[in-house]
Design a protein around this motif. Sequence first.
Motif, PDB file in Angstrom:
ATOM      1  N   ASN A  55      49.409  -8.773  69.283  1.00  4.50           N
ATOM      2  CA  ASN A  55      48.209  -8.618  68.469  1.00  4.50           C
ATOM      3  C   ASN A  55      47.595  -7.235  68.620  1.00  4.50           C
ATOM      4  O   ASN A  55      47.063  -6.667  67.663  1.00  4.50           O
ATOM      5  CB  ASN A  55      47.170  -9.686  68.844  1.00  4.50           C
ATOM      6  N   GLU A  59      47.105  -4.797  65.567  1.00  7.09           N
ATOM      7  CA  GLU A  59      45.798  -4.212  65.251  1.00  7.09           C
ATOM      8  C   GLU A  59      45.920  -2.699  65.065  1.00  7.09           C
ATOM      9  O   GLU A  59      45.327  -2.120  64.149  1.00  7.09           O
ATOM     10  CB  GLU A  59      44.803  -4.535  66.355  1.00  7.09           C
ATOM     11  N   ASN A  63      45.155  -0.683  61.591  1.00  9.59           N
ATOM     12  CA  ASN A  63      44.172   0.406  61.633  1.00  9.59           C
ATOM     13  C   ASN A  63      44.763   1.687  61.051  1.00  9.59           C
ATOM     14  O   ASN A  63      44.056   2.463  60.395  1.00  9.59           O
ATOM     15  CB  ASN A  63      43.689   0.640  63.065  1.00  9.59           C
ATOM     16  N   THR A 142      51.842  -7.111  61.429  1.00  7.44           N
ATOM     17  CA  THR A 142      50.735  -7.648  62.229  1.00  7.44           C
ATOM     18  C   THR A 142      51.231  -8.438  63.442  1.00  7.44           C
ATOM     19  O   THR A 142      50.421  -8.893  64.246  1.00  7.44           O
ATOM     20  CB  THR A 142      49.863  -8.572  61.367  1.00  7.44           C
ATOM     21  N   GLY A 206      42.628  -6.546  60.675  1.00  5.16           N
ATOM     22  CA  GLY A 206      42.459  -5.928  61.987  1.00  5.16           C
ATOM     23  C   GLY A 206      41.392  -6.631  62.809  1.00  5.16           C
ATOM     24  O   GLY A 206      41.576  -6.856  64.017  1.00  5.16           O
ATOM     25  N   ASN A 207      40.277  -6.992  62.175  1.00  8.96           N
ATOM     26  CA  ASN A 207      39.214  -7.710  62.887  1.00  8.96           C
ATOM     27  C   ASN A 207      39.690  -9.071  63.368  1.00  8.96           C
ATOM     28  O   ASN A 207      39.353  -9.510  64.475  1.00  8.96           O
ATOM     29  CB  ASN A 207      37.990  -7.871  61.981  1.00  8.96           C
ATOM     30  N   LEU A 209      42.813  -9.914  64.078  1.00  8.67           N
ATOM     31  CA  LEU A 209      43.734  -9.695  65.191  1.00  8.67           C
ATOM     32  C   LEU A 209      42.975  -9.373  66.474  1.00  8.67           C
ATOM     33  O   LEU A 209      43.355  -9.822  67.561  1.00  8.67           O
ATOM     34  CB  LEU A 209      44.695  -8.549  64.857  1.00  8.67           C
ATOM     35  N   SER A 210      41.904  -8.609  66.340  1.00  4.16           N
ATOM     36  CA  SER A 210      41.096  -8.276  67.520  1.00  4.16           C
ATOM     37  C   SER A 210      40.463  -9.532  68.103  1.00  4.16           C
ATOM     38  O   SER A 210      40.448  -9.719  69.328  1.00  4.16           O
ATOM     39  CB  SER A 210      40.012  -7.266  67.138  1.00  4.16           C
ATOM     40  N   GLN A 213      43.086 -11.525  69.857  1.00  8.43           N
ATOM     41  CA  GLN A 213      43.455 -10.863  71.114  1.00  8.43           C
ATOM     42  C   GLN A 213      42.437 -11.171  72.209  1.00  8.43           C
ATOM     43  O   GLN A 213      42.800 -11.460  73.348  1.00  8.43           O
ATOM     44  CB  GLN A 213      43.541  -9.353  70.876  1.00  8.43           C
TER      45      GLN A 213
END
Length: 264
Positions: A55, A59, A63, A142, A206-207, A209-210, A213
């Motif tokens: 992840n 990310e 990005n 991803t 991205g958010n 995945l963050s 994580q």
Amino acid sequence: MKLNNTTGVDNLNRAQQQQESLLKKLATARRINSAADDAAGLQIANQLSSKVNANAQGERNVNDGVSLARVYEQGLQGINDNLGELNRLAVAAGNGIYGTEERQALQTEADSYLANIQQVIDNTAFSGKKLFDADASVAFGTGNGSVNLTTTDVQAVLQSQDAFNIDFSSAASAEQALTRITDAIDVIGGLQAQAGAEANRLAGTGNNLSSQQIAQAAARSRIEDLDFARAASDKTAADILSQSSTSVAMQARIQQQQALTLLG
């Protein structure tokens, strides 16, 4: 005759082993340092580590996609700005009182804006990849699929709109140029809207995945990380047990020697 006191020695050995295990855990700040500590927990923690790492890389990938989308959109904005200036000149060229010299001045200015557009098309790039020279779909992995960003051969689009054919030599030709420029502005605006939507989708991915994580790292921490308060308490108890076992073993040995002396 030989007297044995295996119980005290066994207790001492167990206390020392417990001390060593606790010292290792305190030194590494991990409850699980090997499969012997918790085989099932280690397997789950390793799986979570793999997901956390995947992840994190996913990310970073998306990005990069967001950054590329922003460069692409800013390039489109540069083209749109120059088209806006051409639109202004085309309206000005429709002024019937302008003579040859005035129209030539407008044409020279228009040519400079067309050169600016060509420069943006030729030079807009991200990490060495030109963004306006071909229709493409750039994929960003991803770790569980991919997210795509669409790029367009902008020069081909503008040529199809005949946007580079600007002639202000007469009011009639200026009117035709104005129509072509207006159409080109609409097309570039549509590409900008698409780029903005895809940039938002990449940012949202991205958010997500963050967040995954963080949640997976927290789950892994609950499984393999050490509870320092409990470990410190257990270490104190193990120290006391080791000291008492040592004392008992020494006392037993003294008593054994005394008994052997009496029997001798």
